[in-house]
Design an enzyme around this catalytic site. Structure first.
Site, short mmCIF file in Angstrom:
data_model
loop_
_atom_site.label_atom_id
_atom_site.label_comp_id
_atom_site.label_asym_id
_atom_site.label_seq_id
_atom_site.Cartn_x
_atom_site.Cartn_y
_atom_site.Cartn_z
N SER A 53 0.88 -1.13 -0.07
CA SER A 53 -0.15 -0.17 -0.07
C SER A 53 0.93 1.17 0.00
O SER A 53 2.22 1.08 0.28
CB SER A 53 -0.83 0.01 1.15
OG SER A 53 -0.13 0.29 2.47
N ILE A 55 3.06 4.44 -0.27
CA ILE A 55 4.54 4.69 -0.99
C ILE A 55 5.09 3.45 -1.59
O ILE A 55 5.80 3.45 -2.59
CB ILE A 55 5.31 5.70 -0.17
CG1 ILE A 55 4.56 6.94 0.18
CG2 ILE A 55 6.90 5.73 -0.61
CD1 ILE A 55 5.60 7.56 1.46
N SER A 180 11.14 10.55 7.66
CA SER A 180 9.96 11.42 7.60
C SER A 180 10.72 12.71 7.87
O SER A 180 11.36 12.69 9.10
CB SER A 180 9.11 10.75 8.42
OG SER A 180 7.90 11.92 8.52
N TYR A 205 7.33 7.82 17.13
CA TYR A 205 7.59 7.85 15.52
C TYR A 205 8.62 8.96 15.03
O TYR A 205 9.83 8.49 14.14
CB TYR A 205 6.28 8.33 15.00
CG TYR A 205 6.36 8.20 13.29
CD1 TYR A 205 6.21 7.09 12.61
CD2 TYR A 205 6.54 9.44 12.72
CE1 TYR A 205 6.35 7.24 10.93
CE2 TYR A 205 6.69 9.72 11.34
CZ TYR A 205 6.38 8.30 10.62
OH TYR A 205 6.31 8.71 9.10
N LYS A 209 12.24 8.02 13.31
CA LYS A 209 12.65 8.40 11.73
C LYS A 209 13.90 9.13 11.95
O LYS A 209 14.63 9.24 11.06
CB LYS A 209 11.55 9.22 11.47
CG LYS A 209 10.25 8.35 11.09
CD LYS A 209 10.56 7.63 9.81
CE LYS A 209 9.59 6.54 9.51
NZ LYS A 209 9.88 5.63 8.60
N1 LIG Z 1 2.39 9.30 4.35
C1 LIG Z 1 3.20 10.21 4.55
O1 LIG Z 1 2.76 11.47 4.75
C2 LIG Z 1 4.71 9.93 4.96
C3 LIG Z 1 5.56 11.08 5.30
C4 LIG Z 1 6.88 10.70 5.48
C5 LIG Z 1 7.38 9.30 5.80
N2 LIG Z 1 6.58 8.42 5.38
C6 LIG Z 1 6.97 7.03 5.46
O2 LIG Z 1 6.75 6.41 4.51
C7 LIG Z 1 6.52 5.04 4.65
C8 LIG Z 1 5.35 4.46 3.98
O3 LIG Z 1 4.46 5.14 4.54
P1 LIG Z 1 2.96 5.32 3.87
O4 LIG Z 1 2.32 6.46 4.14
O5 LIG Z 1 2.95 4.77 2.37
O6 LIG Z 1 2.11 4.17 4.89
P2 LIG Z 1 1.11 3.13 4.49
O7 LIG Z 1 0.16 3.41 3.55
O8 LIG Z 1 0.27 3.06 5.88
O9 LIG Z 1 2.10 1.88 4.16
C9 LIG Z 1 3.04 1.24 5.22
C10 LIG Z 1 3.31 -0.16 4.93
O10 LIG Z 1 4.21 -0.78 5.58
C11 LIG Z 1 3.58 -2.02 6.05
N3 LIG Z 1 4.22 -2.36 7.18
C12 LIG Z 1 3.85 -1.84 8.44
N4 LIG Z 1 4.13 -2.66 9.49
C13 LIG Z 1 4.83 -3.67 8.55
C14 LIG Z 1 5.56 -4.65 9.40
N5 LIG Z 1 5.99 -5.04 10.66
N6 LIG Z 1 6.08 -5.57 8.39
C15 LIG Z 1 6.01 -5.43 6.86
N7 LIG Z 1 5.13 -4.29 6.46
C16 LIG Z 1 4.76 -3.48 7.38
C17 LIG Z 1 2.18 -1.74 5.74
O11 LIG Z 1 1.61 -3.28 5.51
P3 LIG Z 1 0.00 -3.34 5.96
O12 LIG Z 1 -0.97 -2.96 4.80
O13 LIG Z 1 0.16 -4.94 6.40
O14 LIG Z 1 -0.37 -2.58 7.49
C18 LIG Z 1 2.05 -1.06 4.57
O15 LIG Z 1 1.97 -1.69 3.45
C19 LIG Z 1 6.80 5.05 6.18
O16 LIG Z 1 7.98 4.46 6.57
C20 LIG Z 1 6.41 5.92 6.69
O17 LIG Z 1 6.86 6.44 7.73
C21 LIG Z 1 5.08 8.46 5.19
#
Ligand SMILES: NC(=O)c1ccc[n+]([C@@H]2O[C@H](COP(=O)([O-])OP(=O)(O)OC[C@H]3O[C@@H](n4cnc5c(N)ncnc54)[C@H](OP(=O)(O)O)[C@@H]3O)[C@@H](O)[C@H]2O)c1
Length: 214
Positions: A53, A55, A180, A205, A209
């Site tokens: 899902s 990013i 992040s 968090y 990060k």
């Molecule tokens: N969105 C933002 O604004 C933002 C900004 C800065 C940084 N980030 C960073 O970008 C990355 C992705 O974020 P996102 O926004 O795309 O979030 P997201 O849609 O919630 O995706 C997170 C992904 O990580 C997986 N995950 C979580 N725990 C896990 C584990 N123990 N083992 C394997 N997979 C796991 C989730 O799987 P499940 O579907 O099974 O839960 C999901 O596929 C993260 O590291 C986040 O900190 C995001």
């Protein structure tokens, strides 16, 4: 303490608005080189964690559309398979595979890497994307605080154990850990598992990060 926290939050708000908002992205995107965006990745082996899902999915799909061989590391088989099917059909690239692994478990990461390393293929790109912001202090079955276990311990263990395959792709290999801008709200601490104060998921968090880029 309150003044420092407020100051940090305000500086982050301003910095975030200027660098991490949609309009800031559009501004930065003006400097992207078109040739960089069209680069072809045939023959490159890429691992993306948390690829079902957000990013991670977009990254896996983007790499697949450029011809890379992609290994999607997901903790849930059903969600992983659904994402894999989508990428197969959106990109037509059949060299995209699902690997089931819970990054918050050191044992699971060890068993995935030992399985994967037996393929003996070079790994050109490792994208450590899996991450979470957990509001409560949850302890994993292995006894670690969940955010730390996922964002730091599992991520570091995976990278460390992938080094032999990354070295096979030297000097081409890249490790990208998706941190992040939220890290700017908290300084580094030695209390890695947030056992000292009342647990605050947002602060944990930010600390995790911050550790990822140090
Ligand atoms: N969105 C933002 O604004 C933002 C900004 C800065 C940084 N980030 C960073 O970008 C990355 C992705 O974020 P996102 O926004 O795309 O979030 P997201 O849609 O919630 O995706 C997170 C992904 O990580 C997986 N995950 C979580 N725990 C896990 C584990 N123990 N083992 C394997 N997979 C796991 C989730 O799987 P499940 O579907 O099974 O839960 C999901 O596929 C993260 O590291 C986040 O900190 C995001």
């Amino acid at each position: 303490m309150f003044i420092i926290k407020t100051l940090r939050a305000s500086v982050f708000g301003l910095y975030g608005y200027m660098n991490f908002s949609k309009s800031a992205f559009s501004e930065h995107a003006k400097n992207f080189k078109p040739e960089d965006m069209q680069v072809q990745m045939e023959g490159k082996n890429c691992i993306v964690t948390g690829a079902n899902s957000g990013i991670g999915f977009a990254t896996a799909e983007g790499l697949a559309s450029r011809g890379a061989t992609v290994y999607m590391v997901c903790r849930n088989k059903e969600r992983g398979e659904a994402a894999l099917t989508k990428i197969h059909s959106n990109t037509g690239n059949k060299n995209v595979y699902l690997e089931v692994c819970d990054i918050s478990s050191v044992n699971d990461v060890k068993s995935f890497t030992s399985r994967f390393c037996s393929k003996d293929v070079p790994v050109h790109v490792l994208v450590n994307n899996a991450g979470l912001l957990e509001a409560n202090r949850v302890i994993t079955p292995e006894g670690y605080e969940l955010s730390f276990a996922t964002n730091v311990l599992g991520t570091y263990t995976l990278t460390e154990l992938m080094l032999p395959l990354l070295e096979k792709a030297a000097s081409d290999a890249r490790v990208i850990t998706v941190s992040s801008g939220g890290m700017y709200t908290s300084p580094l601490t030695t209390d890695l598992q947030f056992s000292g104060d009342t647990f605050d998921g947002v602060v944990q968090y930010a600390r995790n990060k911050r550790i990822q880029v140090k």
